[in-house]
Design an enzyme around this catalytic site. Structure first.
Site, short mmCIF file in Angstrom:
data_model
loop_
_atom_site.label_atom_id
_atom_site.label_comp_id
_atom_site.label_asym_id
_atom_site.label_seq_id
_atom_site.Cartn_x
_atom_site.Cartn_y
_atom_site.Cartn_z
CD GLU A 227 -35.26 5.26 -35.66
OE1 GLU A 227 -35.38 4.60 -36.69
OE2 GLU A 227 -34.17 5.58 -35.18
CD GLU B 218 -32.16 3.39 -31.94
OE1 GLU B 218 -31.61 3.43 -33.05
OE2 GLU B 218 -33.33 3.01 -31.78
C1 GLA Z 1 -32.61 2.99 -36.12
C2 GLA Z 1 -33.46 1.93 -35.42
C3 GLA Z 1 -32.67 0.82 -34.82
C4 GLA Z 1 -31.54 0.41 -35.73
C5 GLA Z 1 -30.69 1.60 -36.04
C6 GLA Z 1 -29.47 1.26 -36.87
O1 GLA Z 1 -32.25 4.02 -35.32
O2 GLA Z 1 -34.28 2.50 -34.43
O3 GLA Z 1 -33.54 -0.26 -34.57
O4 GLA Z 1 -32.07 -0.11 -36.91
O5 GLA Z 1 -31.45 2.54 -36.74
O6 GLA Z 1 -28.67 2.38 -37.10
#
Ligand code: GLA
Ligand code: ZN
Length: 673
Positions: free
Chosen positions: A153, A312
């Site tokens: 991210e 995710e």
């Molecule tokens: C982000 C991060 C993950 C985790 C999620 C929790 O997407 O990439 O490592 O922290 O948030 O929602």
């Protein structure tokens, strides 16, 4: 040509972030057994593992990761392997404290969380290249390796650093972009407020200033910070491509998160081999499934329509919002298949097994604290089976009806300080128009304002404050050639430097819309206006009004009260073969629906009145056929008309005529023919 789908993955992606370093190895056995039970096909490993893989400079410990990847491979699970460059170890920061980012106020962040990175820092770059190289050398030809997951991210939670090293890089970036400091002075309008720069050496990042700084500088700094992160992504990607040819490289985006407005995903989409996205429901009282659909549509658009992967999301509640409700029964499946309907080649989660310690222990996971005798686990297993039965959709593409224009640069510019009204929020308009289109059962592609729009009968511009001359020309050509355009207020005002276009507002769009705007007249908080229109119809607006002067456009709704009473509020302009609508106030859901109804008529888009509210119907088509997804977000059973008969893939039943979609359920019909 790099691969564009995970190597060796023959089914839809199903799995999650797997962080086995939190657990004794005995638990790993249980993990892979349960992964098999749930039908997991791929997991993401090693995203935050730098401190374990390189416990001190130049000393490596790959043994545990060898065993993890080996175990996964033995159980037929593909590996999305992270480069851990989002979490440099403490020894690194001890050696290079200046790799910690600096805020505009001059505060240096400390070690002890994650993602504390100055992307201009040469030592960070070298260390990141080194660990990436080691991983590629060790695992590049591992039979379990499906994909590389670079970093995590980009842009969150630190979108930019303001240190001296960034200052030096920024100057170089400006020199490359503008050539001369005079060109910078001109672009930023530094003649005003005595901000003229004599040389590049005088220019700094937009650090804290007594009052508003130069907007051109702030906007360029966003571009610079974005470009710098991309440079670092490319550096890692190129190492991986070189040492592990044939293995696709991705980094997980957060396309529609309003907190993540610091990266230009149009540019990032061109850099990755596969677009992947993270999406979490924002539980602020709005309809989360609409936000989800928007995120998925935006992700697909960033991928230029190609299949992408939801890397995710959550099985149930998250832990980082003020209030984190659990998901309702069935909601996880609706969420997952909602993404799949809009182009995702599977559904993955953060994370596999719920943490007992650390910052995210109250974030849901595939294996919850309560173990396998839980609703979440049962739904995980069920979802695994559902995804398994949908394998045939791989490679098909979602069909869109309309385009919504979207540009991060415009968003950055409009969110700078000292605008006519802080209530004129571009993201709010994008959400609102999207929701109105969603409720008309229209599937949306997002498009860059300079993209080819000719295949869309309707193009909507919810909020594009910044619009280049090229974008204006693009829209003119689109309308002249027969397109229908809908533009909302405060669009087409400034150029790429945040300089107001020559002549009257809206400079980039005057002739397309057939009007000028003499003055903006934003409303005070809580204020609203009435509009009267065809056949005495009434609409309401708030936040914003304008003094619109028609110059070729016809007035369709007129302000009935307020300072702009008697002036046009909504106009329609015939240009060439097409039509351009303009709305100069903030319409609520009803007003937007009315407006879009009129525009849809101009665009000859037939209403989908036979589809029930909040039953989402989306199509994916391709070589293996045409698939209709129907997702019932309501608590009552629904029926969806089918054009042709088909086979429902989750139940295996034949479907014809009207497809029954029980309350809260998802149906996927492979249409015959
Ligand atoms: C982000 C991060 C993950 C985790 C999620 C929790 O997407 O990439 O490592 O922290 O948030 O929602
Ligand atoms: Zn820095």
């Amino acid at each position: 040509m790099p691969e564009t789908s995970p190597k060796g993955l023959t089914r839809l992606a199903f799995g999650g972030d797997y962080n086995p370093e939190q657990w004794p190895e005995s638990v790993w056995q249980d993990d892979v057994r349960l992964m098999r039970e749930a039908g997991v096909t791929m997991v993401s490993v090693g995203i935050f593992s730098w401190a374990l893989l390189e416990p001190s400079r130049g000393e490596y410990d790959f043994g545990w990761l060898d065993r993890v990847i080996g175990l996964l491979h033995d159980h037929g699970i593909r590996v999305d392997l992270g480069t851990p460059t989002v979490a440099p170890p403490v020894w690194f920061y001890r050696e290079h404290p200046d790799a910690l980012p600096l805020t505009p106020e001059g505060v240096r962040y400390e070690f002890g969380s994650r993602a504390a990175i100055c992307h201009s820092n040469a030592d960070y770059r070298a260390a990141a290249a080194n660990i990436t190289t080691r991983l590629a050398e060790r695992y590049g030809d591992h039979p379990a390796l499906a994909m590389w997951h670079v970093h995590n991210e980009y842009g969150v939670p630190v979108s930019a650093c303001y240190c001296d090293s960034c200052a030096a890089h920024f100057r170089r970036w400006l020199e490359t972009t503008y050539g001369t400091v005079e060109a910078v002075n001109k672009a930023w309008g530094t003649a005003f407020w005595g901000q003229r720069y004599a040389s590049f050496e005088d220019v700094n990042p937009p650090r804290a200033t007594p009052t508003v700084g130069n907007p051109g500088q702030a906007l360029d700094y966003k571009r610079f910070a974005d470009a710098t992160m991309r440079e670092n992504f490319r550096a890692e990607r190129d190492i991986l491509h070189r040492l592990a040819p044939g293995v696709p490289v991705t980094t997980n985006f957060m396309t529609a998160l309003s907190q993540c407005d610091s990266v230009d995903y149009w540019a990032w989409g061109r850099e990755v081999d596969i677009v992947t996205n993270d999406h979490y429901l924002i539980t602020d009282g709005r309809r989360t499934h609409v936000n989800l659909a928007m995120a998925a549509d935006l992700t697909r658009s960033v991928a230029a329509g190609a299949p992408w992967i939801l890397l995710e999301h959550s099985t149930s509640g998250v832990n980082w919002q003020p209030r984190n409700p659990a998901k309702a029964p069935g909601q996880m499946a609706r969420n997952s298949l909602g993404h799949v309907a809009r182009g995702s080649e599977g559904a993955m989660f953060f994370q596999w097994r719920q943490s007992r310690r650390g910052a995210e222990k109250f974030h849901s996971a595939m294996v919850p604290h309560g173990g396998t005798d839980t609703r979440v686990w049962r739904e995980v297993v069920e979802l695994g089976a559902s995804l398994d039965s949908l394998g045939a959709i791989r490679g098909t593409r979602t069909e869109a009806d309309v385009a919504v224009l979207w540009d991060w640069h415009s968003w950055w510019a409009q969110n700078l300080d000292w605008r006519p009204s802080e209530d004129a929020d571009p993201r709010e308009r994008a959400d609102a128009f999207y929701e109105a289109l969603y409720d008309r059962h229209l599937t949306v592609d997002f498009a860059h304002p300079e993209a080819d729009l000719s295949r869309y009968p309707l193009v909507v511009v919810p909020a594009l404050y910044l619009m280049t001359e090229a974008a204006g020309n693009n829209l003119r050509e689109y309308v002249a050639n027969g397109g229908t355009l809908v533009v909302s207020y405060f669009s087409g005002i400034v150029d790429e430097h945040d300089a107001v276009h020559e002549g009257a507002y809206p400079g980039a769009l005057r002739d397309v819309l057939g009007l000028t705007v003499e003055e903006f007249s934003p409303l005070l908080q809580g204020g609203s206006v009435r509009l009267t229109g065809p056949d005495g119809s009434e609409l309401a607006g708030d936040v914003w009004t304008e003094f619109v002067v028609p110059r070729g456009a016809e007035t369709v709704w007129t302000y009935a009260d307020g300072l702009t009473a008697g002036h046009p509020a909504v106009t329609r302009h015939r240009l060439g073969e097409g039509t351009a609508w303009y709305v100069s106030t903030r319409l609520g859901p009803e007003g937007l629906d009315t407006l879009l109804g009129r525009a849809a008529e101009d665009a000859a888009i037939a209403p989908r009145a036979d589809l029930p509210h909040d039953v989402e119907v989306v199509r994916r088509s391709g070589e293996t056929g045409s698939y209709l997804f129907a997702i019932n977000h309501t608590t009552t059973d629904a029926k969806v008309p089918l054009e042709t008969s088909g086979t429902e893939l989750l139940t295996g039943e034949r479907a014809a005529g009207r497809l029954a979609v029980p309350a809260g359920a998802v149906r996927v019909v492979r249409l015959d023919g």
